[in-house]
Design a protein around this motif. Structure first.
Motif, PDB file in Angstrom:
ATOM      1  N   CYS A   1       0.859  -1.182   0.000  1.00  0.00           N
ATOM      2  CA  CYS A   1       0.000   0.000   0.000  1.00  0.00           C
ATOM      3  C   CYS A   1       0.896   1.232   0.000  1.00  0.00           C
ATOM      4  N   ARG A   2       0.570   2.190  -0.856  1.00  0.00           N
ATOM      5  CA  ARG A   2       1.372   3.405  -0.986  1.00  0.00           C
ATOM      6  C   ARG A   2       0.529   4.515  -1.593  1.00  0.00           C
ATOM      7  N   ALA A   3       1.165   5.654  -1.848  1.00  0.00           N
ATOM      8  CA  ALA A   3       0.476   6.790  -2.456  1.00  0.00           C
ATOM      9  C   ALA A   3       0.434   6.625  -3.972  1.00  0.00           C
ATOM     10  N   ALA A   4      -0.653   7.045  -4.582  1.00  0.00           N
ATOM     11  CA  ALA A   4      -0.832   6.921  -6.020  1.00  0.00           C
ATOM     12  C   ALA A   4       0.088   7.876  -6.781  1.00  0.00           C
ATOM     13  N   THR A   5       0.638   7.387  -7.898  1.00  0.00           N
ATOM     14  CA  THR A   5       1.414   8.230  -8.799  1.00  0.00           C
ATOM     15  C   THR A   5       0.454   9.056  -9.660  1.00  0.00           C
ATOM     16  N   THR A   6       1.025   9.951 -10.457  1.00  0.00           N
ATOM     17  CA  THR A   6       0.195  10.790 -11.325  1.00  0.00           C
ATOM     18  C   THR A   6      -0.618   9.947 -12.303  1.00  0.00           C
ATOM     19  N   ALA A   7       0.041   8.971 -12.956  1.00  0.00           N
ATOM     20  CA  ALA A   7      -0.655   8.124 -13.935  1.00  0.00           C
ATOM     21  C   ALA A   7      -1.734   7.288 -13.266  1.00  0.00           C
TER      22      ALA A   7
ATOM     23  N   TRP B   1      -9.231   7.960 -11.240  1.00  0.00           N
ATOM     24  CA  TRP B   1     -10.082   9.089 -10.856  1.00  0.00           C
ATOM     25  C   TRP B   1      -9.979   9.373  -9.357  1.00  0.00           C
ATOM     26  N   ILE B   2      -8.758   9.407  -8.869  1.00  0.00           N
ATOM     27  CA  ILE B   2      -8.523   9.720  -7.461  1.00  0.00           C
ATOM     28  C   ILE B   2      -7.507  10.851  -7.378  1.00  0.00           C
ATOM     29  N   ASP B   3      -7.344  11.411  -6.193  1.00  0.00           N
ATOM     30  CA  ASP B   3      -6.388  12.497  -6.001  1.00  0.00           C
ATOM     31  C   ASP B   3      -4.960  11.967  -6.034  1.00  0.00           C
ATOM     32  N   LEU B   4      -4.054  12.781  -6.535  1.00  0.00           N
ATOM     33  CA  LEU B   4      -2.642  12.427  -6.498  1.00  0.00           C
ATOM     34  C   LEU B   4      -2.215  12.219  -5.044  1.00  0.00           C
ATOM     35  N   GLY B   5      -1.577  11.091  -4.773  1.00  0.00           N
ATOM     36  CA  GLY B   5      -1.145  10.788  -3.415  1.00  0.00           C
ATOM     37  C   GLY B   5      -2.159  10.018  -2.600  1.00  0.00           C
ATOM     38  N   ALA B   6      -3.355   9.780  -3.151  1.00  0.00           N
ATOM     39  CA  ALA B   6      -4.351   8.981  -2.434  1.00  0.00           C
ATOM     40  C   ALA B   6      -3.825   7.553  -2.258  1.00  0.00           C
ATOM     41  N   SER B   7      -4.360   6.855  -1.278  1.00  0.00           N
ATOM     42  CA  SER B   7      -3.857   5.520  -0.960  1.00  0.00           C
ATOM     43  C   SER B   7      -4.326   4.485  -1.980  1.00  0.00           C
TER      44      SER B   7
ATOM     45  N   ILE C   1       4.044 -16.844 -18.379  1.00  0.00           N
ATOM     46  CA  ILE C   1       3.626 -16.189 -19.618  1.00  0.00           C
ATOM     47  C   ILE C   1       3.497 -14.685 -19.483  1.00  0.00           C
ATOM     48  N   ALA C   2       3.394 -14.177 -18.240  1.00  0.00           N
ATOM     49  CA  ALA C   2       3.205 -12.733 -18.092  1.00  0.00           C
ATOM     50  C   ALA C   2       3.545 -12.271 -16.683  1.00  0.00           C
ATOM     51  N   LEU C   3       4.035 -11.051 -16.604  1.00  0.00           N
ATOM     52  CA  LEU C   3       4.172 -10.333 -15.346  1.00  0.00           C
ATOM     53  C   LEU C   3       3.068  -9.290 -15.286  1.00  0.00           C
ATOM     54  N   PHE C   4       2.521  -9.047 -14.101  1.00  0.00           N
ATOM     55  CA  PHE C   4       1.459  -8.044 -14.028  1.00  0.00           C
ATOM     56  C   PHE C   4       1.602  -7.181 -12.777  1.00  0.00           C
ATOM     57  N   GLU C   5       1.024  -5.991 -12.874  1.00  0.00           N
ATOM     58  CA  GLU C   5       0.947  -5.059 -11.758  1.00  0.00           C
ATOM     59  C   GLU C   5      -0.462  -4.476 -11.751  1.00  0.00           C
ATOM     60  N   SER C   6      -1.210  -4.720 -10.672  1.00  0.00           N
ATOM     61  CA  SER C   6      -2.571  -4.210 -10.547  1.00  0.00           C
ATOM     62  C   SER C   6      -2.621  -3.204  -9.407  1.00  0.00           C
ATOM     63  N   VAL C   7      -3.257  -2.057  -9.685  1.00  0.00           N
ATOM     64  CA  VAL C   7      -3.346  -0.982  -8.700  1.00  0.00           C
ATOM     65  C   VAL C   7      -4.820  -0.733  -8.376  1.00  0.00           C
ATOM     66  N   PHE C   8      -5.164  -0.756  -7.081  1.00  0.00           N
ATOM     67  CA  PHE C   8      -6.546  -0.619  -6.641  1.00  0.00           C
ATOM     68  C   PHE C   8      -6.693   0.603  -5.730  1.00  0.00           C
ATOM     69  N   PRO C   9      -7.726   1.439  -5.927  1.00  0.00           N
ATOM     70  CA  PRO C   9      -7.967   2.577  -5.022  1.00  0.00           C
ATOM     71  C   PRO C   9      -8.559   2.064  -3.711  1.00  0.00           C
TER      72      PRO C   9
END
Length: 243
Positions: free
Chosen positions: A112-118, A124-130, A145-153
């Protein structure tokens, strides 16, 4: 006399071009799993090269899991690329089971960390939101077959970090976080080259081709609940777009 001549263009190594051609032959069904490939002598004659160059190309395909060799018997097709449809509903386990493959995932990390700009823009969240970030490796029949990165608000998927630690399934983790259903809102595909860590995880060489899918999934109300990036091994997956 001018000294401003253009520098010579880099050339694709011959062995790499041969490997690409053979990979296409396998992908297009000219050779099926279990089929024996032509002999080194036959391939050398086909491509107009020596057997050492052919052997180099075959070794590359062996490293990628597409070909296996048996001493004294030759080279055989080990697998064909996995069909992986991309449409409104993308579910890893369902896709692989439908393709006749055995799906599996390895969790590489949950944080868990702060959201990047992208990430903030996509979700649709604020920059730095968790946000919660899930890193993993997807496998088909035990082959990566694949590497993945999933980001959840976290404000829309409360507790998902704990749920992901308990199950590798994104669908199940989202359900436990109150997201009963979700659909794909957008997918962007980009060709990239594997860096050293991606190559290690996917059993490739640094610089081998990958296909990166960048996507956003939304809940029933149209709110983004997942921003994902997946790096597919280019010779192990055939992505198909469904309408």
């Amino acid at each position: 006399m001018s000294n401003n001549a253009a520098p010579p263009r880099s050339r694709t190594p011959v062995w790499q071009a041969i490997a690409t051609t053979l990979r296409s032959d396998i992908s297009e069904g000219r050779y099926s799993p279990g089929d024996k490939l032509p002999t080194e002598a036959q391939l050398a004659a086909r491509f107009g090269v020596n057997r050492h160059t052919v052997r180099h190309a075959l070794s590359h395909l062996v490293e990628g899991g597409l070909v296996r060799t048996r001493r004294g018997a030759g080279a055989f097709v080990a697998a064909t690329p996995t069909e992986y449809p991309i449409g409104e509903r993308v579910r890893f386990h369902e896709n692989l089971l439908a393709a006749g493959r055995r799906p599996d995932k390895q969790i590489l990390g949950v944080e868990c960390r702060a959201a990047t700009t992208a990430e903030a823009r996509a979700l649709w969240i604020d920059l730095g939101a968790s946000v919660c970030v899930y890193h993993g490796l997807s496998l088909a029949d035990d082959a990566p077959i694949a590497l993945f990165e999933s980001v959840f608000p976290l404000d829309r998927t409360a507790g998902i970090d704990q749920h992901l630690a308990e199950t590798s399934s994104v669908t199940e983790a989202l359900a436990r976080s109150g997201v009963a259903d979700y659909t794909r809102a957008s997918t962007r595909l980009t060709a990239v080259l594997a860096d050293v860590t991606q190559a290690l995880h996917l059993h490739l060489r640094e610089g081998d081709p990958l296909l990166r899918a960048t996507s956003v999934n939304v809940d029933a109300a149209g709110q983004p609940v997942e921003y994902g990036r997946t790096w597919f091994a280019g010779d192990r997956v055939t992505l198909t777009l469904e309408h």
